[in-house]
Each structure stands twice: as C-alpha cells, then as structure tokens.
Design a protein around this motif. Structure first.
Motif, PDB file in Angstrom:
ATOM      1  N   MET A 245       0.859  -1.068   0.177  1.00  0.00           N
ATOM      2  CA  MET A 245       0.016  -0.036   0.104  1.00  0.00           C
ATOM      3  C   MET A 245       0.847   1.326   0.026  1.00  0.00           C
ATOM      4  O   MET A 245       0.727   2.384  -0.724  1.00  0.00           O
ATOM      5  N   HIS A 246       2.054   1.265   0.837  1.00  0.00           N
ATOM      6  CA  HIS A 246       2.888   2.297   0.881  1.00  0.00           C
ATOM      7  C   HIS A 246       3.437   2.476  -0.701  1.00  0.00           C
ATOM      8  O   HIS A 246       3.673   3.615  -1.178  1.00  0.00           O
ATOM      9  N   LEU A 247       3.905   1.376  -1.298  1.00  0.00           N
ATOM     10  CA  LEU A 247       4.284   1.448  -2.716  1.00  0.00           C
ATOM     11  C   LEU A 247       3.202   2.218  -3.673  1.00  0.00           C
ATOM     12  O   LEU A 247       3.928   3.081  -4.383  1.00  0.00           O
ATOM     13  N   PHE A 248       2.067   1.776  -3.371  1.00  0.00           N
ATOM     14  CA  PHE A 248       1.055   2.341  -4.396  1.00  0.00           C
ATOM     15  C   PHE A 248       0.821   3.852  -4.088  1.00  0.00           C
ATOM     16  O   PHE A 248       0.279   4.533  -5.089  1.00  0.00           O
ATOM     17  N   THR A 249       1.516   4.480  -2.994  1.00  0.00           N
ATOM     18  CA  THR A 249       1.273   5.878  -3.103  1.00  0.00           C
ATOM     19  C   THR A 249       2.401   6.584  -3.524  1.00  0.00           C
ATOM     20  O   THR A 249       2.586   7.941  -3.623  1.00  0.00           O
ATOM     21  N   LEU A 250       3.443   5.783  -4.124  1.00  0.00           N
ATOM     22  CA  LEU A 250       4.501   6.422  -4.758  1.00  0.00           C
ATOM     23  C   LEU A 250       4.613   6.458  -6.140  1.00  0.00           C
ATOM     24  O   LEU A 250       5.639   6.164  -6.789  1.00  0.00           O
ATOM     25  N   GLY A 251       3.515   6.579  -6.845  1.00  0.00           N
ATOM     26  CA  GLY A 251       3.442   6.426  -8.452  1.00  0.00           C
ATOM     27  C   GLY A 251       4.207   7.815  -9.111  1.00  0.00           C
ATOM     28  O   GLY A 251       4.713   7.676 -10.208  1.00  0.00           O
ATOM     29  N   HIS A 252       4.615   8.753  -8.320  1.00  0.00           N
ATOM     30  CA  HIS A 252       5.284   9.823  -8.804  1.00  0.00           C
ATOM     31  C   HIS A 252       6.784   9.561  -8.668  1.00  0.00           C
ATOM     32  O   HIS A 252       7.540  10.443  -9.390  1.00  0.00           O
ATOM     33  N   HIS A 253       7.208   8.619  -8.108  1.00  0.00           N
ATOM     34  CA  HIS A 253       8.719   8.323  -7.679  1.00  0.00           C
ATOM     35  C   HIS A 253       9.239   7.919  -9.006  1.00  0.00           C
ATOM     36  O   HIS A 253       8.755   6.978  -9.844  1.00  0.00           O
ATOM     37  N   ASP A 254      10.513   8.187  -9.260  1.00  0.00           N
ATOM     38  CA  ASP A 254      11.193   8.066 -10.288  1.00  0.00           C
ATOM     39  C   ASP A 254      11.497   6.389 -10.351  1.00  0.00           C
ATOM     40  O   ASP A 254      11.381   5.997 -11.386  1.00  0.00           O
ATOM     41  N   THR A 255      11.599   6.141  -9.477  1.00  0.00           N
ATOM     42  CA  THR A 255      12.092   4.482  -9.125  1.00  0.00           C
ATOM     43  C   THR A 255      11.044   3.606  -8.897  1.00  0.00           C
ATOM     44  O   THR A 255      10.660   2.881  -9.621  1.00  0.00           O
ATOM     45  N   PHE A 256      10.113   3.920  -7.883  1.00  0.00           N
ATOM     46  CA  PHE A 256       9.195   3.049  -7.623  1.00  0.00           C
ATOM     47  C   PHE A 256       7.844   3.344  -8.041  1.00  0.00           C
ATOM     48  O   PHE A 256       6.842   2.552  -8.056  1.00  0.00           O
ATOM     49  N   GLY A 257       7.577   4.332  -9.285  1.00  0.00           N
ATOM     50  CA  GLY A 257       6.560   4.761  -9.735  1.00  0.00           C
ATOM     51  C   GLY A 257       6.077   3.418 -10.763  1.00  0.00           C
ATOM     52  O   GLY A 257       5.088   2.807 -10.745  1.00  0.00           O
ATOM     53  N   SER A 258       7.180   3.229 -11.410  1.00  0.00           N
ATOM     54  CA  SER A 258       7.188   2.060 -12.381  1.00  0.00           C
ATOM     55  C   SER A 258       6.719   0.615 -11.654  1.00  0.00           C
ATOM     56  O   SER A 258       6.076  -0.152 -12.191  1.00  0.00           O
ATOM     57  N   LEU A 259       7.684   0.373 -10.492  1.00  0.00           N
ATOM     58  CA  LEU A 259       7.402  -0.610  -9.741  1.00  0.00           C
ATOM     59  C   LEU A 259       5.933  -0.889  -9.493  1.00  0.00           C
ATOM     60  O   LEU A 259       5.334  -1.986  -9.448  1.00  0.00           O
ATOM     61  N   ALA A 260       5.180   0.208  -8.924  1.00  0.00           N
ATOM     62  CA  ALA A 260       4.069   0.241  -8.171  1.00  0.00           C
ATOM     63  C   ALA A 260       2.897  -0.019  -9.400  1.00  0.00           C
ATOM     64  O   ALA A 260       2.138  -0.619  -9.314  1.00  0.00           O
ATOM     65  N   ARG A 261       3.071   0.591 -10.437  1.00  0.00           N
ATOM     66  CA  ARG A 261       2.381   0.535 -11.886  1.00  0.00           C
ATOM     67  C   ARG A 261       2.208  -0.867 -12.263  1.00  0.00           C
ATOM     68  O   ARG A 261       1.487  -1.639 -12.429  1.00  0.00           O
ATOM     69  N   ASP A 262       3.485  -1.306 -12.557  1.00  0.00           N
ATOM     70  CA  ASP A 262       3.744  -2.594 -13.098  1.00  0.00           C
ATOM     71  C   ASP A 262       3.213  -3.670 -12.208  1.00  0.00           C
ATOM     72  O   ASP A 262       2.699  -4.840 -12.685  1.00  0.00           O
ATOM     73  N   GLY A 263       3.493  -3.682 -10.675  1.00  0.00           N
ATOM     74  CA  GLY A 263       3.025  -4.716 -10.025  1.00  0.00           C
ATOM     75  C   GLY A 263       1.483  -4.545  -9.702  1.00  0.00           C
ATOM     76  O   GLY A 263       0.936  -5.586  -9.770  1.00  0.00           O
ATOM     77  N   PHE A 264       0.685  -3.453  -9.762  1.00  0.00           N
ATOM     78  CA  PHE A 264      -0.600  -3.314  -9.571  1.00  0.00           C
ATOM     79  C   PHE A 264      -1.307  -4.175 -11.003  1.00  0.00           C
ATOM     80  O   PHE A 264      -2.027  -5.045 -10.827  1.00  0.00           O
ATOM     81  N   LEU A 265      -0.874  -3.605 -12.040  1.00  0.00           N
ATOM     82  CA  LEU A 265      -1.422  -4.314 -13.376  1.00  0.00           C
ATOM     83  C   LEU A 265      -0.925  -5.703 -13.253  1.00  0.00           C
ATOM     84  O   LEU A 265      -1.912  -6.305 -13.924  1.00  0.00           O
ATOM     85  N   SER A 266       0.066  -6.165 -12.842  1.00  0.00           N
ATOM     86  CA  SER A 266       0.375  -7.780 -12.977  1.00  0.00           C
ATOM     87  C   SER A 266      -0.605  -8.492 -12.201  1.00  0.00           C
ATOM     88  O   SER A 266      -1.138  -9.432 -12.665  1.00  0.00           O
ATOM     89  N   ILE A 267      -1.112  -7.635 -11.043  1.00  0.00           N
ATOM     90  CA  ILE A 267      -2.054  -8.540 -10.210  1.00  0.00           C
ATOM     91  C   ILE A 267      -3.383  -8.523 -10.830  1.00  0.00           C
ATOM     92  O   ILE A 267      -4.131  -9.524 -10.970  1.00  0.00           O
ATOM     93  N   TYR A 268      -3.668  -7.301 -11.497  1.00  0.00           N
ATOM     94  CA  TYR A 268      -4.979  -7.215 -12.161  1.00  0.00           C
ATOM     95  C   TYR A 268      -4.904  -8.323 -13.420  1.00  0.00           C
ATOM     96  O   TYR A 268      -6.235  -9.194 -13.584  1.00  0.00           O
ATOM     97  N   ARG A 269      -3.956  -8.520 -14.184  1.00  0.00           N
ATOM     98  CA  ARG A 269      -3.964  -9.498 -15.361  1.00  0.00           C
ATOM     99  C   ARG A 269      -4.095 -10.719 -14.604  1.00  0.00           C
ATOM    100  O   ARG A 269      -4.470 -11.479 -15.424  1.00  0.00           O
ATOM    101  N   LEU A 270      -3.341 -11.059 -13.471  1.00  0.00           N
ATOM    102  CA  LEU A 270      -3.228 -12.233 -12.950  1.00  0.00           C
ATOM    103  C   LEU A 270      -4.897 -12.946 -12.792  1.00  0.00           C
ATOM    104  O   LEU A 270      -5.383 -13.901 -13.008  1.00  0.00           O
ATOM    105  N   LEU A 271      -5.575 -11.901 -11.945  1.00  0.00           N
ATOM    106  CA  LEU A 271      -6.869 -12.056 -11.850  1.00  0.00           C
ATOM    107  C   LEU A 271      -7.662 -12.500 -13.115  1.00  0.00           C
ATOM    108  O   LEU A 271      -8.712 -13.172 -13.135  1.00  0.00           O
TER     109      LEU A 271
END
Length: 210
Positions: free
Chosen positions: A112-138
């Motif tokens: 959840m903390h990661l998902f608040t860091l969408g603006h971050h240069d490093t963590f933003g892509s990790l958060a987006r990719d991770g969230f969408l990966s879970i969505y695609r899995l479902l």
C-alpha cells in the motif's frame, strides 16, 4: 567434542530474514519514515550490514516491495488452483487467501505504501507494473471478469486501509469500526482482529541515519 558454537546462517537465509524485517518496518512506517537503522534493529543486525547487503534504503525498499508483490501473486495463484475445497468459488478462495496474507505482517501495508509512490522515479514504475500484473493475473490466469477483478481489488484496498488505520485495535471502543470490519470481512472478522491486534508497534530505532 561437539562444536557448541552457533552456526552462521547461509547468506541467502540471512537476506530473507532482513527482508522480513524490512517488510514489517516499511509496512508500519512507510518509505519516508523508515531508516536502514530501524530495519537493522528489527533484523538484529548492524546498519552497516544492511547497507553492505542492499546498498541503499531505496534499493532495500524496491526489493522488499517487489518481493511482497511476488508473494501476493503466488498466494492468489495457489488459491485459484483446483483443490479439495468443494463448493468454494474462486472468489471465495481468493478472499480466504487475502485474509491469510494479513498474517504475514507488513506485506500488504508495504504494498500500500508502494502504491502511494506513483510519482517516484524508481518506485512509480514498480508500483504500476505490480498493480497491473495482479490485475492481469486475476483476469487472464484466474479467469475473473474485469468487473469481478475490479470488485476484488477494491475490497482488498479497503482491507489495506483498515489495517493501516489499525481499526481492528479499536473494535471494543468504537462500535462503528467493528461494524465496518464485520461488513467487509464477514466470517473472517474474528481471525483478522486477532491477527492484527497481536502485531505490536515497533520500538524506536537507536539512530536516524539512512
């Protein structure tokens, strides 16, 4: 004579123990509020060892959050596999799996903390990719419709919010908190309250260095 000296853990096992501790600390304090010293205290190692192993707080958080995302996907994938749970729907098994993740202290809150860091240069892509990966899995692997996946994710984020607020801690003094938790968690309410109220807050770290 038997060697009574304590045996050193293999490096890979020590790394996992440090990541376990990092998950707890990041989950409770977030990225900004966490120091490498706080993680070291929780892991029972020196701060120098944490830095030597991971390089920086940013790298430590990225690995901790990525590990948490992988853990969530693995749990969901296992829950959706055919088993002996006669009569249980896929959604029911996934819901059970989500509640089980609560026992892994820190993992859901770290994400959840990661998902608040969408603006971050490093963590933003990790958060987006991770969230969408879970969505695609479902949607793609487990077979939920987009609407079912949306509903499952929305309920999961509500559970995360309740955990972050530590609402289970106040069910005896705040009836509305108990009512909301029971509405969301249904039969799992008592188990989640027991699990989360057993998670005592961390003590203060000895130093504030990064």
């Amino acid at each position: 004579m038997t060697d009574s000296r304590p045996q050193r853990l293999p490096a890979a096992e020590r790394r996992e123990l440090m990541l376990d501790a990092a998950s707890i600390v990041f989950g409770e304090r977030g990225y900004t509020g966490t120091t490498t010293d706080a993680v070291a205290v929780a892991a029972g190692v020196s701060q120098a060892y944490i830095v030597r192993t991971f390089g920086s707080k940013e790298a430590l958080f990225a690995e901790t959050a990525g590990r948490a995302l992988s853990r969530i996907e693995a749990v969901f994938r296992q829950a959706a596999a055919p088993d002996s749970s006669a009569g249980d729907t896929v959604q029911e098994r996934l819901g059970r799996a989500y509640v089980d993740l609560v026992a892994d202290r820190g993992i859901l809150l770290t994400v959840m903390h990661l998902f608040t860091l969408g603006h971050h240069d490093t963590f933003g892509s990790l958060a987006r990719d991770g969230f969408l990966s879970i969505y695609r899995l479902l949607r793609d692997e487990i077979g939920l419709t987009p609407q079912e996946a949306e509903g499952f994710l929305a309920k999961g984020m509500l559970i995360n919010t309740m955990l972050g607020l530590r609402l289970p801690d106040v069910v005896t003094t705040e009836p509305d908190a108990g009512e909301l938790i029971a509405c969301v968690l249904e039969d799992a309410t008592e188990e989640v309250v027991t699990l989360t109220t057993g998670h005592r807050p961390l003590g203060s770290a000895a130093r504030n260095s990064n």
